[in-house]
Scaffold this active site. Structure first.
Site, PDB file in Angstrom:
ATOM      1  N   TRP A 109       0.813  -1.220   0.000  1.00  0.00           N
ATOM      2  CA  TRP A 109       0.000   0.000   0.000  1.00  0.00           C
ATOM      3  C   TRP A 109       0.840   1.261   0.000  1.00  0.00           C
ATOM      4  O   TRP A 109       0.515   2.232  -0.702  1.00  0.00           O
ATOM      5  CB  TRP A 109      -0.988  -0.031   1.165  1.00  0.00           C
ATOM      6  N   ASP A 179      -1.179   6.539   6.792  1.00  0.00           N
ATOM      7  CA  ASP A 179      -2.307   5.703   6.401  1.00  0.00           C
ATOM      8  C   ASP A 179      -2.515   4.693   7.524  1.00  0.00           C
ATOM      9  O   ASP A 179      -1.700   3.793   7.718  1.00  0.00           O
ATOM     10  CB  ASP A 179      -1.980   4.998   5.083  1.00  0.00           C
ATOM     11  N   LYS A 203     -11.947  -1.851   7.522  1.00  0.00           N
ATOM     12  CA  LYS A 203     -11.146  -2.822   8.260  1.00  0.00           C
ATOM     13  C   LYS A 203     -11.430  -2.751   9.760  1.00  0.00           C
ATOM     14  O   LYS A 203     -11.755  -3.738  10.383  1.00  0.00           O
ATOM     15  CB  LYS A 203      -9.659  -2.604   7.974  1.00  0.00           C
TER      16      LYS A 203
END
Length: 376
Positions: A109, A179, A203
């Protein structure tokens, strides 16, 4: 293994992931008629007083849970974490004249975020290039730029299972962007250390479709002129996340999760449970004589996403297939590793009960007993 209520499974999905059963039941009870309005939140105007109350309460509860200072704004946006890869760069890359930013690439990511940011300025890769993401190299190997507009890192990499236990040390005059899509609300945070924190809800917070941005107010109004209005933090903050129609139902669900967290002990409790869940699995892995193998350095192992191979460091595909089949028969689902790395991945987000992790641990021990190499 006894069947769970409502035909539910033990869900170890990496995202979209498990939601608290209490939250789902409350949403179910309010689906047709929210708070006496005679309509669902799905049918409600985002300009109505009822939705304003939902939005305000969600923001207030998140501020309480994270102890967010008063000089930060909370925004609910769309586009997921991937949308924020661009939004961060477009809003912050021009904070300094050289239009550059430092990126820690520790997994899939952050790698994608850095590639996206290259469209809007210069990306300085802080860490040596690698194809094997096993942790965070020692600070002696870092290449930080004191003229960077911001520093970016992904707090938890879901694919490889790498987690920063603390934010990377850096020049405090340079804002840090994190993030935290997969580990937000799982441990205590000092928000004041960050310029921007963002997280996709799917999540640890809610359903897919809504992303939360926490931004320090002095960083507003720095966007590139070409920045689309729906990605401009200043415009979104000025309109209280209502510049366009927001993901109303997703915000409502996030609000329910925030309430649930507050009534179940807050972040102190989630941190304790996260450690219990992940330790239960890592202890088995580390004492399995390499029957289970985790490639991630111990000091950077994720508490949220436990990744491992079965039958040695390269994995035995037949054993891993057998493991997944037997787990499925025991109502344990979505344990297959990411397609790019294979193996097994158990995601242990806040909504996954400790007892579910312990049942998986028991299964792992039994599986090794039956299929592991006999001791010499």
């Amino acid at each position: 293994m006894a069947h769970l209520p409502h035909g539910r499974k033990l869900n170890f999905a990496a995202g979209p992931s498990a939601l608290p059963l209490d939250v789902l039941q409350k949403a179910q009870s309010e689906m047709l008629n929210f708070n006496g309005t005679g309509i669902s939140v799905m049918e409600m105007s985002h300009r109505s007083a009822d939705f304003t109350e939902i939005l305000t309460q969600a923001i207030n509860n998140l501020q309480d849970l994270l102890d967010i200072p008063s000089n930060y704004k909370v925004l609910f946006v769309q586009g997921g974490g991937t949308g924020q890869f661009a939004a961060v760069a477009m809003n912050l890359m021009r904070l300094k004249p050289n239009h550059s930013a430092d990126y820690f690439v520790t997994g899939t990511w952050s790698q994608k975020a850095a590639k996206e940011a290259e469209k809007y300025g210069k990306v300085n890769y802080v860490l040596p290039h690698t194809k094997q993401f096993k942790g965070v190299p020692h600070v002696n190997h870092w290449n930080l730029d004191n003229d960077a507009s911001y520093i970016y890192y992904c707090a938890n990499e879901t694919v490889h299972g790498v987690e920063f236990q603390e934010p990377p040390s850096h020049n405090p005059d340079i804002p840090i962007v994190a993030d935290m899509s997969s580990n937000i609300l799982s441990k205590e945070l000092d928000i004041s250390k960050y310029g921007v924190i963002y997280f996709g809800a799917q999540k640890n917070v809610g359903p897919a479709g809504v992303t939360v941005v926490i931004i320090r107010e002095d960083l507003l109004g720095r966007a590139m002129p070409s920045t689309p209005a729906v990605l401009d933090y200043k415009i979104l903050a000025a309109n209280n996340s209502l510049y366009n129609t927001p993901p109303c139902y997703g915000i409502y669900m996030c609000g329910l999760v925030f309430e649930w967290l507050k009534t179940h002990g807050g972040i102190e409790t989630t941190a304790e449970k996260s450690n219990l869940k992940s330790s239960a699995l890592y202890d088995i892995i580390d004492n399995s004589n390499e029957f289970y193998h985790c490639a991630v350095d111990k000091e950077h192992r994720s508490r949220m996403n436990v990744t491992f191979r079965i039958g040695g460091s390269n994995g035995n595909e037949n054993l891993e297939k057998k493991f997944l089949e037997e787990a499925q028969n025991l109502h344990m689902i979505q344990l297959k590793g990411h397609r790019s790395v294979g193996g097994i991945r158990a995601s242990l987000y806040n909504a996954v009960p400790v007892e579910h992790a312990l049942k998986l641990a028991d299964f792992m021990k039994d599986f090794q007993r039956r299929f592991g190499e006999p001791e010499a």
